[in-house]
Design an enzyme around this catalytic site. Sequence first.
Site, PDB file in Angstrom:
ATOM      1  N   HIS A 212      -8.386  -0.804   0.936  1.00  0.00           N
ATOM      2  CA  HIS A 212      -7.417  -1.884   0.753  1.00  0.00           C
ATOM      3  C   HIS A 212      -8.184  -3.172   0.462  1.00  0.00           C
ATOM      4  O   HIS A 212      -9.195  -3.456   1.116  1.00  0.00           O
ATOM      5  CB  HIS A 212      -6.597  -2.119   2.028  1.00  0.00           C
ATOM      6  CG  HIS A 212      -5.832  -0.931   2.506  1.00  0.00           C
ATOM      7  ND1 HIS A 212      -4.464  -0.880   2.521  1.00  0.00           N
ATOM      8  CD2 HIS A 212      -6.253   0.255   3.026  1.00  0.00           C
ATOM      9  CE1 HIS A 212      -4.061   0.271   3.028  1.00  0.00           C
ATOM     10  NE2 HIS A 212      -5.134   0.978   3.340  1.00  0.00           N
TER      11      HIS A 212
ATOM     12  N   ASP B 166      -2.921  -7.745  -4.510  1.00  0.00           N
ATOM     13  CA  ASP B 166      -3.232  -6.557  -3.726  1.00  0.00           C
ATOM     14  C   ASP B 166      -3.877  -5.477  -4.589  1.00  0.00           C
ATOM     15  O   ASP B 166      -3.391  -5.169  -5.678  1.00  0.00           O
ATOM     16  CB  ASP B 166      -1.941  -6.003  -3.122  1.00  0.00           C
ATOM     17  CG  ASP B 166      -2.103  -5.622  -1.658  1.00  0.00           C
ATOM     18  OD1 ASP B 166      -3.236  -5.676  -1.166  1.00  0.00           O
ATOM     19  OD2 ASP B 166      -1.093  -5.280  -1.026  1.00  0.00           O
TER      20      ASP B 166
ATOM     21  N   ARG C 157       7.688 -10.992   5.240  1.00  0.00           N
ATOM     22  CA  ARG C 157       7.362 -10.709   6.637  1.00  0.00           C
ATOM     23  C   ARG C 157       8.085 -11.688   7.550  1.00  0.00           C
ATOM     24  O   ARG C 157       8.170 -12.881   7.253  1.00  0.00           O
ATOM     25  CB  ARG C 157       5.844 -10.793   6.857  1.00  0.00           C
ATOM     26  CG  ARG C 157       5.108  -9.714   6.070  1.00  0.00           C
ATOM     27  CD  ARG C 157       3.621  -9.738   6.274  1.00  0.00           C
ATOM     28  NE  ARG C 157       2.972  -8.733   5.434  1.00  0.00           N
ATOM     29  CZ  ARG C 157       1.659  -8.596   5.303  1.00  0.00           C
ATOM     30  NH1 ARG C 157       0.853  -9.404   5.966  1.00  0.00           N
ATOM     31  NH2 ARG C 157       1.158  -7.657   4.524  1.00  0.00           N
TER      32      ARG C 157
ATOM     33  N   GLN D 266       0.991 -11.138  -2.726  1.00  0.00           N
ATOM     34  CA  GLN D 266      -0.387 -10.700  -2.488  1.00  0.00           C
ATOM     35  C   GLN D 266      -1.032 -10.251  -3.792  1.00  0.00           C
ATOM     36  O   GLN D 266      -0.394  -9.575  -4.610  1.00  0.00           O
ATOM     37  CB  GLN D 266      -0.413  -9.531  -1.498  1.00  0.00           C
ATOM     38  CG  GLN D 266      -0.064  -9.914  -0.084  1.00  0.00           C
ATOM     39  CD  GLN D 266      -0.248  -8.744   0.863  1.00  0.00           C
ATOM     40  OE1 GLN D 266       0.248  -7.657   0.622  1.00  0.00           O
ATOM     41  NE2 GLN D 266      -0.968  -8.961   1.948  1.00  0.00           N
TER      42      GLN D 266
ATOM     43  N   LYS E  95     -11.994  -3.527   9.036  1.00  0.00           N
ATOM     44  CA  LYS E  95     -11.946  -4.396   7.866  1.00  0.00           C
ATOM     45  C   LYS E  95     -13.060  -5.428   7.898  1.00  0.00           C
ATOM     46  O   LYS E  95     -13.594  -5.773   8.948  1.00  0.00           O
ATOM     47  CB  LYS E  95     -10.598  -5.104   7.759  1.00  0.00           C
ATOM     48  CG  LYS E  95     -10.334  -6.146   8.841  1.00  0.00           C
ATOM     49  CD  LYS E  95      -8.978  -6.818   8.649  1.00  0.00           C
ATOM     50  CE  LYS E  95      -8.704  -7.822   9.782  1.00  0.00           C
ATOM     51  NZ  LYS E  95      -7.388  -8.469   9.640  1.00  0.00           N
TER      52      LYS E  95
ATOM     53  N   HIS F 264      -5.681  -1.443  -4.314  1.00  0.00           N
ATOM     54  CA  HIS F 264      -6.015  -0.244  -3.536  1.00  0.00           C
ATOM     55  C   HIS F 264      -6.867   0.664  -4.403  1.00  0.00           C
ATOM     56  O   HIS F 264      -6.475   1.020  -5.516  1.00  0.00           O
ATOM     57  CB  HIS F 264      -4.743   0.450  -3.060  1.00  0.00           C
ATOM     58  CG  HIS F 264      -3.978  -0.402  -2.081  1.00  0.00           C
ATOM     59  ND1 HIS F 264      -2.945  -1.222  -2.476  1.00  0.00           N
ATOM     60  CD2 HIS F 264      -4.126  -0.600  -0.747  1.00  0.00           C
ATOM     61  CE1 HIS F 264      -2.486  -1.882  -1.420  1.00  0.00           C
ATOM     62  NE2 HIS F 264      -3.184  -1.512  -0.362  1.00  0.00           N
TER      63      HIS F 264
ATOM     64  N   CYS G  80       0.792  -1.229   0.000  1.00  0.00           N
ATOM     65  CA  CYS G  80       0.000   0.000   0.000  1.00  0.00           C
ATOM     66  C   CYS G  80       0.831   1.290   0.000  1.00  0.00           C
ATOM     67  O   CYS G  80       0.466   2.241  -0.707  1.00  0.00           O
ATOM     68  CB  CYS G  80      -1.014  -0.005   1.144  1.00  0.00           C
ATOM     69  SG  CYS G  80      -0.411  -0.591   2.726  1.00  0.00           S
TER      70      CYS G  80
END
Length: 660
Positions: free
Chosen positions: A533, A402, A382, A400, A487, A404, A353
């Site tokens: 997100h 991902d 991570r 991911q 979320k 946005h 992000c």
Amino acid sequence: MSDVRVTIQRDSEREERVVTTGTTAAALFEGERSVVAARVGGELKDLTHPLAEGDEVEPVEITSDDGLNILRHSTAHVMAQAVQELFPEAKLGIGPPIKDGFYYDFDVAEPFTPDDLKRIEKKMQQIQKQGQRFARRVTTDEAAREELADEPYKLELIGLKGNAADAAEGASAEVGTGELTIYDNVDAKSGELCWKDLCRGPHLPSTRLIPAFKLMRSAAAYWRGSERNPQLQRIYGTAWPTKDELKQYLEFLAEAEKRDHRRLGTELDLFSFPEEIGPGLAVFHPKGGVVRRVMEDYSRRRHEDAGYEFVNTPHISKEKLFETSGHLPSYGENMFPPLEFDEQNYRLKAMNCPMHNLVFKARGRSYRELPLRLFEFGTVYRYEKSGVVHGLTRSRGFTQDDSHIYCTKEQMAGELDNLLTFVLDLLRDYGLSEFELELSTRDPESDKFIGTDEVWEEATDALRQAAEKQGLPLVPDPGGAAFYGPKISVQAKDAIGRSWQMSTIQVDFNQPARFGLEYTAADGSRQQPVMLHRALFGSIERFFAVLLEHYAGAFPAWLAPVQAIGIPIGDDHVPYLTEFAAAAKAKGLRMEVDSSSDRMQKKIRNAQKAKTPFMIIAGDEDIANGAVSFRYRDGSQKNGIPKDEAISEILDAVERRIQV
């Protein structure tokens, strides 16, 4: 003796009853064998708890969530007693109930062996049959320290009383935050003390009420979950209200073991975790690479159709970026340590992000561009502790899917509605069909969350409204929000009923403010966008594992690494099947021909082990008729199918994404 008035609450029914002073909850529910505890004034209590004027009392049955926890916690105590009777030198750690079972930690000289577990389980059965009573008594810190002087870990827990938040991994089940209590296991006949433990309870009235249990395995575990602390030995077990339920659970575990993605990944040659690379870092083999590519390609097409724009960002960044986003102070312990060069600290990317924010900020933006939907298959890293790394479902490097979305406040509700619908439809395309939604909100008492109360309230309300439109069960998750916003998590059930967290959608007013993101509104003013997100799979690797276990390795034809394999009856039939395979490949199908020296039956067994959807068999008669024979994954067969029809049947299964 005087009378007291109490109220019995059963679901929506209330009953007032007058009892004498000193009447216990056990007397109130006498004859109700399934009741193992009581909730008095909202707090769980032993059945020996005496009732007072005005008490509201709710029976706790052994089959309820609370009842199962009490059953399993009590069984953990029986296990600890058995361990100390067999291994007197063992020092006690903690023993809380967990999902579907319990564990207890012990400091012992040597790890427990499978034979040790058998001996412990046999001793537990003896204790269970004795019908020992669980007797609660209140004590002081000083008295508890004197009684438990030989138990160093219990002494440490006594020091945590009143600060149970510091007592990691279930220690709060031992000490609680109120008065300090010890539970004695007392022989029902003689009244003799058999064993005791520091615990806040409650417990079953008697060990006889433990109907069915089994010890599962042992493993190493750090005291209170910290690598800085001593390593103890943890024994896991399970306990159930009936022997039939225990049997069903063990059968479920056996089926889950067959579906374990780590095992299937090796058997089907999909991926591996080379020791030379490090834990939690997978490499995908050619067949696994095919499945992954097909998953990603289909997702890309669906995202393009939905108006997403694709971006790519680096795997490493200056540390300052993650300070700006708020991740470093709030999430730093889950990030790898900094790399220092060019007189600056850099970090491996743990999330996409912040970089997507820089894409938005790279030039001026107009309201006409919104909503702007950015999408990336972005690999992140991570730091997961070695004890929690678990195959593809909990890894240290993963990709991911991902997204946005940057939109106006007026567009937010519609975007959230579209997002959830898009996510659920796409998950259904991959074969998942049973969902519930979880709404994670902020804990107002915690200081980990950033942003104002007003912003959080607005974001949470927008998510709740979008979730309710889906008509799915909505489960609250207080305190489970990300540090920057609430979320929605999509929980999906697999083929054997396990629930997996899939997609997450988060509303974020905070990062746009931290990055100074703006767009030009219709009236010429500069406005801050709302940031949404969204990770659809969570990670490609984890979703791969979920699908692998869901299908037990037998992917539907559209996902299968090899969709069809040609099996010649004899060597003379190889060229015919090679020609058929070429025609199938020309239609976009993934087909191979087994031209090895193995006999035909061995080739069929190999194809079945590989869980190939279609086996295409050809012999003299098939060649004479310009046909092939089908053998399906379930063992059924269909003969004499013209070649064009055979290819069409495979294509139809692939295009309709059906299981064969």
